[in-house]
Design an enzyme around this catalytic site. Sequence first.
Site, PDB file in Angstrom:
ATOM      1  N   GLN A 187       5.990  -9.301   3.248  1.00  9.66           N
ATOM      2  CA  GLN A 187       5.607  -8.846   1.911  1.00  9.66           C
ATOM      3  C   GLN A 187       6.781  -8.962   0.932  1.00  9.66           C
ATOM      4  OE1 GLN A 187       4.279  -5.005   3.313  1.00  9.66           O
ATOM      5  NE2 GLN A 187       2.128  -5.556   3.086  1.00  9.66           N
ATOM      6  N   CYS A 221       0.819  -1.210   0.000  1.00  6.76           N
ATOM      7  CA  CYS A 221       0.000   0.000   0.000  1.00  6.76           C
ATOM      8  C   CYS A 221       0.856   1.264   0.000  1.00  6.76           C
ATOM      9  CB  CYS A 221      -0.946   0.003   1.196  1.00  6.76           C
ATOM     10  SG  CYS A 221      -0.124  -0.143   2.790  1.00  6.76           S
TER      11      CYS A 221
END
Length: 452
Positions: free
Chosen positions: A120, A50
């Site tokens: 991630q 994000c």
Amino acid sequence: MHLLTVGISHQTAPVELRERVDFQARGIADALRVLAARGSTREVVVVSTCNRAELYVACDDVAATRADLVRFFADFNHVSPADVSPHVYDRVDLDAARHLFRVAAGLDSLVVGEPQILGQVKDAHAVAAETQTVGPILNRLFHASFASGKRVRSETALGSGAVSVSFAAVSLARKIFGDLAERSVVVLGAGEMGKLTALHMKSQGVQHVTIVSRTMAHAARTAEAIGGANAAPWDDMDAVMSASDIVITATGAASPILTKARVEAIMRPRRNRPLFVIDIAMPRDVEAAAGEIEQVFLYNIDDLQATVRENLARRVSEVARAEAIVREEVDRFAAWLRSRGAIPTVVALRQRFESIRRAELERLEFKLSSLPPEARARVDEITHLIVEKLLLTPTEQLKALDDAETVGAYAEALTRLFGLADQQAAPGMEDEARNKTRRVEPFPRPGGRAQR
């Protein structure tokens, strides 16, 4: 071969642009395949979260590849290059490695030390490996970044303590109740803050989460987004609270929705069972006087923000230690990168010695033909071991040299001395040579055995 990183992040681009340049939404595997087909890169990994979208590549021409990667950012995401270009940053070679190591360690995050980023980064590498767009350079780079992130997490307190109000609420609940798995939680308000707090509760093992909102459809959508949560209408608020252990309020109402009198009424059927109320709304959802009720433990956003400030200050004090770990891991990676310059010479040298060994065995075939098969196999084994022993020290010394210039000079000398210029490495020989001359795994831990 060069390392190159091209990307945008919260440090260079507004959220509106980051939302438009979201490789995850459009499929990272597709992005990898499309970029690999463009031909400007040898290897590629896409990291998309994000707060960042980054391309890590191995390439031959840095300037041309950078220009192509910026165009790819725009083309793949259907964004004008003029909108993307001013917000793009790039890192080359060891600066690219250092950047990735800092990302994996949480040092480049919006909230310094946030733990999710390492996972991630690992996921990004896994997708690239599955799509077959990584090779020896990026494989080594990313595994080294995992080591960097893991060391920062285990050897510093950079990631300790809640640094968001929503997570601070969960941490406070855990301090009071211990294990939260069997506790019932009700969240009043289906907005972003309430949703985030509910997600944190679920991540801590809470099984029973109920979302209450003035709009039942909104509560149901939020409960579905969280996964495993229930939704309840606004009119059932008192009954749901009466059956719960923890109440999170985040409604955005203009005046308190829980007065002291209302909380007293909710507490009556609870028979002295404690109620933990966390008011993270602004303005407040709960009257301050409700905290005076026996067995009601009320905390508001100011209480939580004080915890957040304290934890942020503690993390800042750990940054220097984390940066030192990153520097150590970059140095290790740099040593490996330098050693790659010696690999073609090592491979050619091995091939030359092996071809001489086999030629001599063939020349002596008439003398060896009378030996039994076991003896002939033993001769082959012994001569092979002699070659290995002769090559071990020079190849290790060559690969241990500190700078690329010296490696080049030594490699050139060996090439001339042994006539290696025309020696061509067969497919897979680089890996074979590397494995044969390696005594321990790369990146040994200080004071300990190598990690396998």
